[in-house]
Design a protein around this motif. Sequence first.
Motif, PDB file in Angstrom:
ATOM      1  N   ALA A 120      -2.164 113.587 108.748  1.00 21.74           N
ATOM      2  CA  ALA A 120      -1.234 112.264 108.346  1.00 21.74           C
ATOM      3  C   ALA A 120       0.325 112.479 108.179  1.00 21.74           C
ATOM      4  CB  ALA A 120      -1.932 111.417 107.360  1.00 21.74           C
ATOM      5  N   ALA A 121       0.154 113.746 107.368  1.00 21.28           N
ATOM      6  CA  ALA A 121       1.796 113.942 107.035  1.00 21.28           C
ATOM      7  C   ALA A 121       2.515 114.592 108.126  1.00 21.28           C
ATOM      8  CB  ALA A 121       1.624 115.257 106.018  1.00 21.28           C
ATOM      9  N   ARG A 122       1.915 115.093 109.159  1.00 21.66           N
ATOM     10  CA  ARG A 122       2.723 115.720 110.148  1.00 21.66           C
ATOM     11  C   ARG A 122       2.683 114.455 111.116  1.00 21.66           C
ATOM     12  NH1 ARG A 122       0.347 121.639 111.887  1.00 21.66           N
ATOM     13  NH2 ARG A 122       0.822 122.623 109.966  1.00 21.66           N
ATOM     14  N   GLY A 123       1.876 113.531 111.030  1.00 25.80           N
ATOM     15  CA  GLY A 123       2.113 112.311 112.029  1.00 25.80           C
ATOM     16  C   GLY A 123       3.259 111.622 111.739  1.00 25.80           C
ATOM     17  N   GLU A 124       3.578 111.452 110.396  1.00 21.59           N
ATOM     18  CA  GLU A 124       4.861 110.877 109.635  1.00 21.59           C
ATOM     19  C   GLU A 124       6.122 111.532 110.068  1.00 21.59           C
ATOM     20  OE1 GLU A 124       3.942 110.245 105.464  1.00 21.59           O
ATOM     21  OE2 GLU A 124       2.320 109.070 105.837  1.00 21.59           O
ATOM     22  N   LEU A 125       5.818 112.862 109.989  1.00 20.50           N
ATOM     23  CA  LEU A 125       7.053 113.515 110.394  1.00 20.50           C
ATOM     24  C   LEU A 125       7.346 113.420 111.864  1.00 20.50           C
ATOM     25  CD1 LEU A 125       9.084 115.748 109.483  1.00 20.50           C
ATOM     26  CD2 LEU A 125       7.445 117.453 110.130  1.00 20.50           C
ATOM     27  N   LEU A 126       6.219 113.413 112.722  1.00 17.75           N
ATOM     28  CA  LEU A 126       6.484 113.383 114.042  1.00 17.75           C
ATOM     29  C   LEU A 126       7.226 111.935 114.300  1.00 17.75           C
ATOM     30  CD1 LEU A 126       3.517 114.854 115.669  1.00 17.75           C
ATOM     31  CD2 LEU A 126       5.604 115.669 116.147  1.00 17.75           C
ATOM     32  N   ALA A 127       6.819 110.981 113.782  1.00 15.37           N
ATOM     33  CA  ALA A 127       7.416 109.412 114.178  1.00 15.37           C
ATOM     34  C   ALA A 127       8.704 109.531 113.731  1.00 15.37           C
ATOM     35  CB  ALA A 127       6.650 108.689 113.040  1.00 15.37           C
ATOM     36  N   LYS A 128       9.113 110.445 112.279  1.00 13.24           N
ATOM     37  CA  LYS A 128      10.530 110.275 112.048  1.00 13.24           C
ATOM     38  C   LYS A 128      11.487 111.025 113.140  1.00 13.24           C
ATOM     39  CE  LYS A 128      13.434 111.995 108.302  1.00 13.24           C
ATOM     40  NZ  LYS A 128      13.535 112.949 107.225  1.00 13.24           N
TER      41      LYS A 128
END
Length: 88
Positions: A61-69
């Motif tokens: 989930a944290a990596r998904g947020e980073l990818l979205a950013k």
Amino acid sequence: ICGLVALYQLYKIWAVRAERKQAVFSLEREKAINDTYGILAIALILLMTMGLTYFMSTTLAARGELLAKHNTEIQQLLRTQSRQDDRP
């Protein structure tokens, strides 16, 4: 769901231990011991499932947020570049 399965396995282990204490014949004791091993195997599978779920919910989930950013930043750069290409 995992909590309910864990509670059911606790109930089963309690029943199997009581059965093993009351067993008169060695075959009954052996069956109780085999049931205990089966319960422990299910408990290990349950722990692995819970660990995988925790890993996926935190790390991925944290990596998904980073990818979205990063995706948003890339889109902004592309827009800026396309505006510069449109200028004569």
